[in-house]
Design an enzyme around this catalytic site. Structure first.
Site, short mmCIF file in Angstrom:
data_model
loop_
_atom_site.label_atom_id
_atom_site.label_comp_id
_atom_site.label_asym_id
_atom_site.label_seq_id
_atom_site.Cartn_x
_atom_site.Cartn_y
_atom_site.Cartn_z
N HIS A 128 -11.26 -5.81 13.04
CA HIS A 128 -10.19 -5.12 12.32
C HIS A 128 -9.44 -4.14 13.19
O HIS A 128 -8.23 -4.27 13.37
CB HIS A 128 -10.77 -4.39 11.09
CG HIS A 128 -9.73 -3.68 10.27
ND1 HIS A 128 -9.19 -2.46 10.64
CD2 HIS A 128 -9.11 -4.01 9.12
CE1 HIS A 128 -8.30 -2.08 9.74
NE2 HIS A 128 -8.24 -3.01 8.80
N ASP A 171 4.11 26.98 -19.65
CA ASP A 171 3.36 25.78 -19.24
C ASP A 171 2.21 26.13 -18.31
O ASP A 171 1.30 25.33 -18.12
CB ASP A 171 4.29 24.76 -18.57
CG ASP A 171 4.94 23.84 -19.58
OD1 ASP A 171 4.43 23.76 -20.72
OD2 ASP A 171 5.96 23.23 -19.26
N ASN A 176 -8.14 -11.11 3.01
CA ASN A 176 -9.21 -11.52 3.95
C ASN A 176 -10.58 -10.96 3.57
O ASN A 176 -11.57 -11.25 4.25
CB ASN A 176 -8.84 -11.15 5.38
CG ASN A 176 -8.62 -9.66 5.57
OD1 ASN A 176 -9.31 -8.83 5.00
ND2 ASN A 176 -7.64 -9.31 6.39
N GLY A 191 2.69 2.46 7.73
CA GLY A 191 1.43 2.91 8.32
C GLY A 191 0.49 3.34 7.21
O GLY A 191 -0.51 2.67 6.94
N HIS A 251 -5.19 -3.26 16.40
CA HIS A 251 -5.84 -4.02 15.33
C HIS A 251 -5.54 -5.51 15.50
O HIS A 251 -4.50 -6.00 15.05
CB HIS A 251 -5.32 -3.55 13.96
CG HIS A 251 -5.58 -2.11 13.68
ND1 HIS A 251 -4.90 -1.09 14.32
CD2 HIS A 251 -6.44 -1.50 12.81
CE1 HIS A 251 -5.33 0.07 13.86
NE2 HIS A 251 -6.26 -0.14 12.95
N GLU A 309 5.60 9.24 -9.90
CA GLU A 309 6.31 10.05 -8.91
C GLU A 309 6.21 9.48 -7.50
O GLU A 309 7.21 9.40 -6.77
CB GLU A 309 5.79 11.50 -8.90
CG GLU A 309 6.13 12.30 -10.13
CD GLU A 309 5.10 12.19 -11.24
OE1 GLU A 309 5.22 12.90 -12.24
OE2 GLU A 309 4.16 11.37 -11.08
N HIS A 346 1.65 23.80 -13.78
CA HIS A 346 3.04 23.37 -13.61
C HIS A 346 3.87 24.36 -12.79
O HIS A 346 5.01 24.04 -12.43
CB HIS A 346 3.71 23.19 -14.98
CG HIS A 346 3.31 21.94 -15.69
ND1 HIS A 346 1.99 21.57 -15.87
CD2 HIS A 346 4.04 20.95 -16.27
CE1 HIS A 346 1.94 20.43 -16.53
NE2 HIS A 346 3.17 20.03 -16.79
N ASP A 378 -5.68 -5.69 1.85
CA ASP A 378 -6.61 -5.15 0.85
C ASP A 378 -6.42 -3.65 0.65
O ASP A 378 -6.52 -3.15 -0.47
CB ASP A 378 -8.05 -5.45 1.27
CG ASP A 378 -8.39 -6.93 1.17
OD1 ASP A 378 -8.09 -7.53 0.12
OD2 ASP A 378 -8.96 -7.49 2.14
N GLY A 379 -6.14 -2.94 1.73
CA GLY A 379 -5.94 -1.49 1.62
C GLY A 379 -4.73 -1.15 0.79
O GLY A 379 -4.76 -0.22 -0.03
N ARG A 383 18.98 23.68 -12.73
CA ARG A 383 18.91 22.25 -13.08
C ARG A 383 20.15 21.80 -13.85
O ARG A 383 20.67 20.71 -13.62
CB ARG A 383 17.64 21.97 -13.88
CG ARG A 383 17.52 22.75 -15.17
CD ARG A 383 16.31 22.38 -16.01
NE ARG A 383 16.22 23.21 -17.19
CZ ARG A 383 15.52 22.90 -18.27
NH1 ARG A 383 14.84 21.78 -18.31
NH2 ARG A 383 15.47 23.72 -19.30
#
Length: 653
Positions: A257, A462, A182, A111, A23, A404, A466, A152-153, A350
């Site tokens: 590009h 849920d 650009n 990337g 590029h 997330e 979920h 821009d991406g 948990r």
């Protein structure tokens, strides 16, 4: 500076042309930005690229990697002209996108667009945390800034919105983002896909925003001077550039590009820019400039070392803690400490993990935690420590909000400070939002610990949105990611040891529902979790069945084995919490568990069966999920999907 900019353009054109791939547009359009950053703005020492207080630069728009390699080469990093000539070739240190584990001076692997922005925000937050912890009124040892170049991406990708919002909220005054505006995408003009007011968006996030001509060195100098004199919040510099600047026929268009300019266009560009036609040409004046700058860079680092030594003398305890954080050492007595931690069963995975976290917090200062608006549910809070907030960086609990993906990229950035081991939490089903960030963490062996809770259909009411089903398999498919699904509180303790020992990312897969403690898991780490799989119930004679299970299904497997023995069957039961650790074991150990005639092999796990047949064989029976779940109490779901003793007996007999 103009000569440096044109040298960056020339090296980039030549390297892309020689590789016949790459590029050239960004390197040519951002050449002045690169010249100024590496020629003036960055406080670093290319001869000591791991200097603790160096400024960090991240190229989020990683497709423009040749820009970065040209800058690193000129600045004096270990990127030679020969390396640049081998751009995008096998085993070169100049791959198609920047890889931190390959190339000196590359701070993160980028990337996929926008990820570098997240890493930069994470690094900036990390250094604010470290400054709050270690800086004193007399001596400040963390004063660096984090710079990121995005295109821009990156701006269009949702990840940049997540992390930029949080950066503004936290008032990260050590973060500077340069937007290569650009107005051109890979497929054509940006206007065909986007017409938002980026300046207004970032002002709304709480950033300071500057707009400049990104090809005007005086304008670049003016804005950097202003930021260096006073910065109170994150800054966005919208730099209007010309993609492929200098190429007579392709500048300002998408044709510059993502593909080589072609030999005639390169020749014409060099003529227009007054660059000699010689390939990979670096003017002597540019070489002399950077040789002199290296002397200045070394002096800057030496000044910092003097400050650091004075700080060390005045703050011996802080210095000892800093050294411990830099070593990332796991306390030698960690297993003994965890064995003494009383956790009353039955308890969910948990909650058991939160007990472990709060024990570790005292003796493991590099541990910083956070959650995507779920700390009260995924149990990631370190109770003795405050929250991190706007301008308040003394805490060790980070509220990432419902972000997330952003959380995962920031966690990698926190690790990249070199001093922090971050853990982050959310529901397992939401790991899909984070997947690309987890993948890049695994690619660069970043030690990030993901606490994924609500690990199966047994979370209940849920419902299927979920309830994770395919997620164990999806995570296990990522190379270098250590995936652990513990069966009880003892395996949870051992899972944390595995995560802290592993120089790479770990996914802890934890239950919402309470689980009983199993007598057979009460064994040393080296004999159990450290092996990845181990026998929890030995057969009385030649096995008729071998049951393999993980997580909440291990106790179910033991109950099935008990019923099979009542029917006169001999049964072996294997706990297999971590496939990755098991695959690292010696052949003899693997053979002792799964070799020879060990009867009918049965896997029991409340997820899809993908991957299990490697261990149970084509003729093995997988007690698994073959569809999405449903909204109902856990006991009802167990019966509906065949996860009861009776259903399993009927299936395997």
């Amino acid at each position: 500076m103009s000569k440096i900019a044109n040298t960056i353009r020339g090296l980039s054109m030549d390297a892309v042309q020689k590789a016949d791939s790459g590029h050239p547009g960004l390197p040519m359009g951002c050449a002045e930005l690169g010249a100024y950053l590496y020629g003036a703005a960055l406080r670093h020492n290319p001869k000591n690229p791991t200097w603790l207080n160096r400024d960090r630069f991240i190229l989020s728009a990683g497709h423009g990697s040749m820009w970065l390699y040209a800058c690193l080469h000129l600045a004096g990093y270990k990127v030679s002209l020969e390396d640049i000539k081998h751009f995008r070739q096998l085993h070169s240190v100049t791959p198609g996108h920047p890889e931190s584990f390959m190339t000196e001076g590359v701070e993160t692997t980028t990337g996929p667009l926008g990820q570098g922005v997240g890493n930069a925000v994470g690094q900036a937050l990390g250094f604010k945390l470290l400054a709050a912890k270690f800086n004193t009124d007399n001596h400040k040892i963390f004063t660096n800034k984090v710079y990121v170049l995005m295109g821009d991406g990156c701006v269009m990708e949702g990840i940049s919105a997540e992390v930029s919002s949080l950066a503004g909220h936290l008032k990260l005054d050590n973060l500077v983002a340069l937007y290569d505006a650009n107005q051109v995408c890979l497929d054509g003009p940006l206007a065909e896909a986007c017409s938002e007011d980026t300046k207004a968006r970032y002002l709304a996030y709480g950033w300071d925003v500057y707009e400049i001509d990104g090809n005007d060195l005086d304008a670049i100098d003016a804005v950097f001077t202003k930021i260096h004199q006073r910065q109170e919040r994150p800054c966005l510099i919208i730099a209007r550039t010309i993609i492929g600047k200098g190429a007579p026929n392709k500048a300002g268009t998408y044709k510059s590009h993502g593909s080589p300019l072609g030999p005639e266009e390169v020749k014409a560009a060099k003529e227009a820019l007054e660059i000699p036609q010689e390939e990979f040409y670096v003017p002597q004046a540019v070489m002399n400039f950077f040789q002199n700058k290296l002397i200045h860079d070394a002096q800057e680092e030496e000044k910092w070392h003097q400050t650091f030594e004075a700080w060390t003398r005045e703050n011996p305890e802080k210095a000892k803690e800093l050294e411990a954080m830099m070593r990332h050492q796991v306390p030698q007595d960690i297993e003994q400490r965890l064995a003494q931690l009383a956790i009353k069963a039955p308890i969910s995975g948990r909650k058991a993990s939160q007990e472990v976290i709060n024990l570790l917090a005292d003796s493991f200062p590099q541990l910083y935690g956070g959650s995507a608006d779920l700390s009260s549910s995924d149990m990631t809070s370190m109770k003795k420590f405050p929250l991190v907030g706007p301008g308040q960086f003394q805490g060790r609990n980070i509220k990432y909000g419902v972000r997330e993906f952003g959380m995962a990229t920031m966690a990698t950035g926190l690790y990249q400070t070199g001093l922090i081991v971050p853990f982050i939490g959310t529901f397992l089903a939401f790991s899909d939002y984070m997947r690309n960030a987890i993948r890049l963490a695994a690619l660069q062996h970043a030690q990030v610990i993901y606490q994924f809770t609500h690990d199966s259909i047994f979370l209940g009411e849920d419902g299927p949105t979920h309830q994770p089903v395919e997620h164990y398999a999806a995570l296990r498919a990522i190379p270098h990611l250590q995936v652990i699904r513990p069966a009880d509180s003892r395996e949870v303790k051992m899972a944390w040891i595995a995560a802290l020992k592993y120089k790479g990312p770990t996914a802890l897969i934890l239950s919402r529902q309470n689980l009983p403690d199993l007598e057979a898991t009460d064994i040393p780490y080296a004999e159990g979790m450290g092996r990845g799989a181990y026998i929890v119930k030995k057969e009385k004679s030649k096995p008729d069945f071998t049951l393999l299970a993980t997580g909440s299904e291990l106790s179910l497997a033991l109950n099935v084995a008990e019923e099979l023995e009542k029917l006169g069957k001999s049964v072996r039961v294997i706990s297999m919490p971590c496939w990755e650790l098991f695959e690292k074991q010696e052949a003899d150990y693997k053979e002792s568990l799964l070799g020879g005639d060990i009867g009918k092999r049965v896997s029991i796990e409340a997820g899809v069966d993908l991957g299990w047949h490697k261990y149970i064989g084509r003729d093995g029976i997988a007690i698994c999920m073959e569809s999405f779940g449903a909204s109902a109490p856990a006991s009802v779901l167990a019966k509906e999907y065949g996860f009861t003793v009776e259903d399993i007996l009927e299936r395997i007999l």
